[in-house]
Design a protein around this motif. Structure first.
Motif, PDB file in Angstrom:
ATOM      1  N   LYS A  32     -57.382  61.212 -40.341  1.00 45.05           N
ATOM      2  CA  LYS A  32     -58.490  60.567 -39.642  1.00 45.05           C
ATOM      3  C   LYS A  32     -59.808  60.752 -40.403  1.00 45.05           C
ATOM      4  N   ASP A  33     -60.017  61.963 -40.933  1.00 45.58           N
ATOM      5  CA  ASP A  33     -61.252  62.222 -41.673  1.00 45.58           C
ATOM      6  C   ASP A  33     -61.319  61.425 -42.973  1.00 45.58           C
ATOM      7  N   ALA A  34     -60.154  61.038 -43.501  1.00 42.62           N
ATOM      8  CA  ALA A  34     -60.153  60.298 -44.762  1.00 42.62           C
ATOM      9  C   ALA A  34     -60.808  58.931 -44.626  1.00 42.62           C
ATOM     10  N   ASP A  35     -60.853  58.398 -43.383  1.00 43.63           N
ATOM     11  CA  ASP A  35     -61.487  57.103 -43.158  1.00 43.63           C
ATOM     12  C   ASP A  35     -63.011  57.212 -43.007  1.00 43.63           C
ATOM     13  N   SER A  36     -63.537  58.431 -42.971  1.00 42.43           N
ATOM     14  CA  SER A  36     -64.971  58.617 -42.796  1.00 42.43           C
ATOM     15  C   SER A  36     -65.707  58.417 -44.116  1.00 42.43           C
ATOM     16  N   PRO A  37     -66.776  57.627 -44.145  1.00 34.98           N
ATOM     17  CA  PRO A  37     -67.542  57.447 -45.392  1.00 34.98           C
ATOM     18  C   PRO A  37     -68.126  58.764 -45.913  1.00 34.98           C
ATOM     19  N   ASN A  38     -68.556  59.628 -45.000  1.00 33.68           N
ATOM     20  CA  ASN A  38     -69.108  60.914 -45.430  1.00 33.68           C
ATOM     21  C   ASN A  38     -68.053  61.764 -46.129  1.00 33.68           C
ATOM     22  N   MET A  39     -66.814  61.759 -45.592  1.00 36.87           N
ATOM     23  CA  MET A  39     -65.753  62.548 -46.214  1.00 36.87           C
ATOM     24  C   MET A  39     -65.381  61.981 -47.575  1.00 36.87           C
ATOM     25  N   ARG A  40     -65.345  60.653 -47.699  1.00 35.34           N
ATOM     26  CA  ARG A  40     -65.025  60.063 -48.999  1.00 35.34           C
ATOM     27  C   ARG A  40     -66.102  60.383 -50.027  1.00 35.34           C
TER      28      ARG A  40
END
Length: 242
Positions: free
Chosen positions: A170-178
């Motif tokens: 789920k976090d992989a879809d976050s722009p901040n995480m990318r």
């Protein structure tokens, strides 16, 4: 009269003394088989009886054993092996979809074990931990059974790893995480020297270490002499008491 072929005795010569007896037996068998086939066709067409109750020539009946037919002859057992390059390969369960890089041989489908060096993202590291927990749980279950406390603890760790993998996905879809992972890859590779330089706040040392070394040596000698004197005084006081 010529030589004849029998399905059991092979070619029977014209001069064979048992030719007539064998021929009569063969003809009788043929008549019985023809009668069974005619009975089977009548049962199918007219419905006079259940065709499953008629045993056709060459047909053998066997008892239905679900415990033997519905289960594989050899249950799947996890296996691993290491090649000459040090790569660990794991045997996959039957029905696993092959991936690029897998090896298929007589034993089954082999897949190279993921290592930390292959993981480039947080999600890949979570997948690695989940695979390790899954392999540990399978080994514990095979060795001690599902009810053993060690297997239960391994299953709990597997559940935690699965939850961490779901969260990482789920976090992989976050722009901040990318963006954070992209910065981490840059910092570990081409931006390593630049990142280290940006963290330095001083260009020279606080003190001259070469000049202070003599003072440190003198201090160490004074402390050693003081410890030696205290030890000698302690021994003299012990002797005086005696």
């Amino acid at each position: 009269m010529h030589d004849m072929y029998h399905p059991v005795f092979g070619i029977i010569s014209e001069q064979d003394p048992f030719r007539d007896l064998i021929t009569a037996d063969h003809v009788a068998r043929q008549k019985a088989e023809i009668a069974l086939i005619a009975r089977y066709l009548a049962a199918v067409i007219d419905g006079t009886e259940d065709p499953a109750n008629i045993e056709l020539p060459g047909q053998r009946r066997c008892a239905y054993r679900p415990d033997l037919i519905d289960k594989p002859a050899h249950p799947f057992a996890p296996m691993s092996r290491t090649d000459a390059d040090g790569v660990v390969w794991d045997l996959q369960p039957p029905g696993t979809t092959p991936n690029s890089g897998d090896l298929d041989d007589d034993e089954g489908l082999w897949r190279p074990r993921m290592t930390a060096s292959m993981c480039k993202t947080r999600y890949e590291r979570a997948v690695l931990k989940r695979l390790e927990a899954q392999r540990r749980h399978a080994e514990m279950a095979a060795a001690y059974g599902e009810a053993d406390p060690r297997t239960i603890a391994a299953k709990f760790e597997l559940r935690k790893a699965e939850e961490a993998q779901s969260k990482a996905l789920k976090d992989a879809d976050s722009p901040n995480m990318r963006a954070w992972e992209s910065h981490g890859r840059w910092r570990a590779n081409e931006g390593h020297e630049e990142y280290k330089a940006s963290r330095r706040t001083r260009t020279e040392a606080n003190v001259d270490r070469n000049a202070s070394q003599d003072e440190k040596d003198a201090t160490a000698k004074r402390k050693a002499a003081a410890r030696a004197k205290a030890y000698r005084d302690k021994k003299k006081a012990a002797k005086a008491k005696v």
